[in-house]
Motif scaffolding. Structure first.
Motif, short mmCIF file in Angstrom:
data_model
loop_
_atom_site.label_atom_id
_atom_site.label_comp_id
_atom_site.label_asym_id
_atom_site.label_seq_id
_atom_site.Cartn_x
_atom_site.Cartn_y
_atom_site.Cartn_z
N PHE A 31 7.42 86.53 -56.29
CA PHE A 31 6.35 86.32 -55.33
C PHE A 31 6.73 86.98 -54.01
CE2 PHE A 31 5.58 82.42 -58.01
CZ PHE A 31 4.37 82.87 -58.52
N GLY A 32 5.72 87.40 -53.25
CA GLY A 32 6.00 88.04 -51.98
C GLY A 32 4.74 88.58 -51.32
N ILE A 47 0.46 94.44 -56.21
CA ILE A 47 1.01 93.37 -55.39
C ILE A 47 0.27 92.06 -55.66
CG2 ILE A 47 -0.43 93.99 -53.40
CD1 ILE A 47 2.29 93.38 -51.75
N GLY A 48 0.17 91.72 -56.96
CA GLY A 48 -0.51 90.49 -57.37
C GLY A 48 0.43 89.30 -57.40
N ASP A 49 1.25 89.17 -56.36
CA ASP A 49 2.34 88.20 -56.38
C ASP A 49 2.25 87.19 -55.25
OD1 ASP A 49 2.78 89.98 -54.34
OD2 ASP A 49 4.81 90.55 -54.92
N ARG A 105 13.23 91.53 -47.17
CA ARG A 105 12.71 92.87 -47.41
C ARG A 105 13.47 93.49 -48.57
NH1 ARG A 105 12.88 96.99 -42.49
NH2 ARG A 105 11.36 95.50 -41.64
N SER A 106 12.75 93.73 -49.66
CA SER A 106 13.40 94.15 -50.90
C SER A 106 13.03 95.55 -51.36
CB SER A 106 13.06 93.14 -52.02
OG SER A 106 13.45 91.84 -51.64
N ASP A 107 11.96 96.10 -50.80
CA ASP A 107 11.59 97.48 -51.10
C ASP A 107 10.97 98.06 -49.84
OD1 ASP A 107 11.10 99.85 -52.60
OD2 ASP A 107 9.02 99.21 -52.92
N GLU A 108 11.29 99.28 -49.52
CA GLU A 108 10.74 99.92 -48.33
C GLU A 108 10.73 101.42 -48.52
OE1 GLU A 108 14.70 100.12 -45.50
OE2 GLU A 108 13.51 98.28 -45.47
N TRP A 158 6.06 101.36 -45.32
CA TRP A 158 5.68 100.29 -46.24
C TRP A 158 6.90 99.45 -46.59
CZ3 TRP A 158 2.21 97.28 -48.39
CH2 TRP A 158 2.53 96.58 -49.56
N SER A 159 6.74 98.14 -46.58
CA SER A 159 7.83 97.25 -46.99
C SER A 159 7.26 96.09 -47.80
CB SER A 159 8.61 96.72 -45.78
OG SER A 159 7.75 96.07 -44.86
N TRP A 160 8.01 95.70 -48.82
CA TRP A 160 7.64 94.53 -49.64
C TRP A 160 8.68 93.44 -49.40
CZ3 TRP A 160 10.18 92.66 -54.29
CH2 TRP A 160 9.52 91.57 -54.87
N HIS A 161 8.20 92.22 -49.13
CA HIS A 161 9.06 91.11 -48.74
C HIS A 161 9.02 90.02 -49.81
CE1 HIS A 161 9.26 92.63 -44.49
NE2 HIS A 161 8.22 93.30 -44.99
N ARG A 162 10.11 89.87 -50.52
CA ARG A 162 10.23 88.87 -51.58
C ARG A 162 10.38 87.47 -50.96
NH1 ARG A 162 15.67 89.53 -53.50
NH2 ARG A 162 15.09 91.19 -54.94
#
Length: 432
Positions: free
Chosen positions: A376-377, A348-350, A403-406, A391-395
């Motif tokens: 980025f996110g 998650i280097g974004d 929310r683009s991945d969960e 877990w969720s990743w937010h672009r």
């Protein structure tokens, strides 16, 4: 119309119709105009977890005689406690830092808002201590820097109801220009003064000058973490516990071979983890071990070869990394392939740094890689109870956190993995 031109037009139309997401353009570095400040005014205030029920308050003043005291209490303007800490400073070429204050306050009650003032004057800040037990939410973002995208990421994190920020390396991108450490501290103060920020170093923190300056002097002076409290000999790697979670912060740029202090410390730290008290076990480091992006390919292989068996033996649940300016989530994995008893690896280097995104991936996508995208996110990890986390990743999509991945994650506690390693794998943590 020429056949080649027709083909090109068809391809362009096809791409524009089928693309799910058009990545926004890079943004410029933020501008920080100089403003006159009183020398004793607390600046760049940030907090971090210390020992049980204690918090470290860090700030900088231009007045070398300013006291390192923190007044605090549970009501605005009413300070029932006062603690005196210590201070440090450093010089770097033609730059001299201000007075860097570090004061540990406590004991503090869990899940409580405290109001505090640094140095006996200046503005009042407020912080919220983490809960004593689940649920707890971590915000996760690495490779922040100081660009327009950084600000967008911080705004999104600020809107997240989180308890602790985890940052696996590359904070300010000062890269020898020490004034950028000051502007970074100014940029993150609104968030970092209110919730604990737990960080580990990245390559942009090194700033070593051979035969003249040792590495990490600026980072260690400004971002002191609870390494002594966790028995570590170095601020570059340490551990802490919060609300049923044991978190290990590793140093990708500290020695990690079998004879190193880091290896010895990690082995001891993991062997002491009590999964009844802290059923979740997380690890953070800067250089990813599992990475299908073309950027920084293989850079984490040697560290993985040495330390991965320790993490596997300890049943680590998740490993977070930065360095690669993109996002990627793996399956549970060990020794290069899927393994139900291995940790999930998340890159998650974004966060928004000036170097931009790493947009090229290896094809085909590895079997262990579940989701990957160069945007980025930030991420959010909500540990709901001793067995389940979300877990969720937010672009960062046009300044809106999408929310683009969960995924729901089940802890390895109670999975049978621990018992299944009794024939030798767990013994690695017990061997002298």
């Amino acid at each position: 119309m020429e056949p080649k031109l027709i083909l090109i037009l068809i391809l362009v139309i096809s791409v524009s119709v089928t693309a799910d997401y058009v990545r926004p353009k890079p943004r410029k570095a933020l501008h920080f105009p100089w403003k006159p400040k009183a020398p004793s005014l607390p600046q760049q205030v940030h907090i971090s977890l210390s020992s049980e029920k204690h918090m470290r308050i860090t700030w900088i003043t231009d007045d070398e005689y300013a006291p390192s005291i923190v007044q605090y209490g549970t009501s605005p303007g009413k300070y029932t406690s006062i603690t005196l800490g210590g201070s440090t400073s450093y010089s770097y070429l033609f730059y001299s830092s201000g007075k860097i204050h570090h004061t540990v306050i406590g004991p503090l009650e869990h899940d409580t808002i405290y109001y505090y003032r640094c140095g006996g004057q200046g503005p009042e800040f407020q912080l919220k201590t983490p809960p004593a037990q689940f649920p707890i939410t971590f915000a996760v973002a690495a490779d922040l820097g100081q660009t327009g995208w950084t600000k967008s990421t911080l705004d999104h994190i600020d809107g997240c109801n989180y308890d602790v920020h985890l940052l696996p390396g590359d904070l300010s991108y000062a890269d020898y220009l020490q004034r950028r450490w000051d502007t970074f501290g100014e940029l993150v103060q609104p968030l970092a003064s209110a919730r604990p920020w737990m960080v580990t170093e990245g390559n942009h923190e090194q700033e070593n000058i051979p035969f003249f300056k040792d590495g990490f002097e600026s980072y260690n002076s400004r971002w002191t973490m609870p390494y002594q409290e966790s028995g570590s000999p170095s601020n570059l790697y340490y551990s802490f516990e919060v609300a049923g979670v044991h978190v290990v912060m590793l140093g990708s740029y500290a020695a990690y071979d079998l004879n190193s202090n880091q290896y010895s410390w990690l082995k001891t730290d993991l062997s002491r983890v009590d999964r009844k008290r802290t059923p979740w076990l997380l690890v953070l480091l800067h250089v990813p071990w599992y990475n299908s992006n073309k950027a920084h390919q293989g850079e984490g292989d040697r560290m993985m070869e040495t330390l991965e068996p320790l993490l596997y033996a300890a049943n680590v649940d998740l490993v977070f990394a930065g360095h690669v300016h993109a996002y990627e989530r793996s399956k549970r994995v060990y020794n290069g392939r899927s393994d139900p008893c291995g940790p999930i690896h998340i890159t998650i280097g974004d966060g928004g740094n000036r170097e931009g995104l790493a947009t090229r991936y290896n094809d085909p996508q590895p079997e262990w890689s579940v989701f990957r995208e160069a945007s980025f996110g930030h991420g959010e990890l909500k540990i709901v109870n001793l067995t389940h986390a979300f877990w969720s990743w937010h672009r960062n999509d046009d300044d809106e956190p999408v929310r683009s991945d969960e995924v729901w994650i089940t802890s390895l506690v109670g999975s049978g993995c621990h018992a299944g390693k009794g024939h030798g794998q767990r013994k690695i943590l017990m061997e002298p």
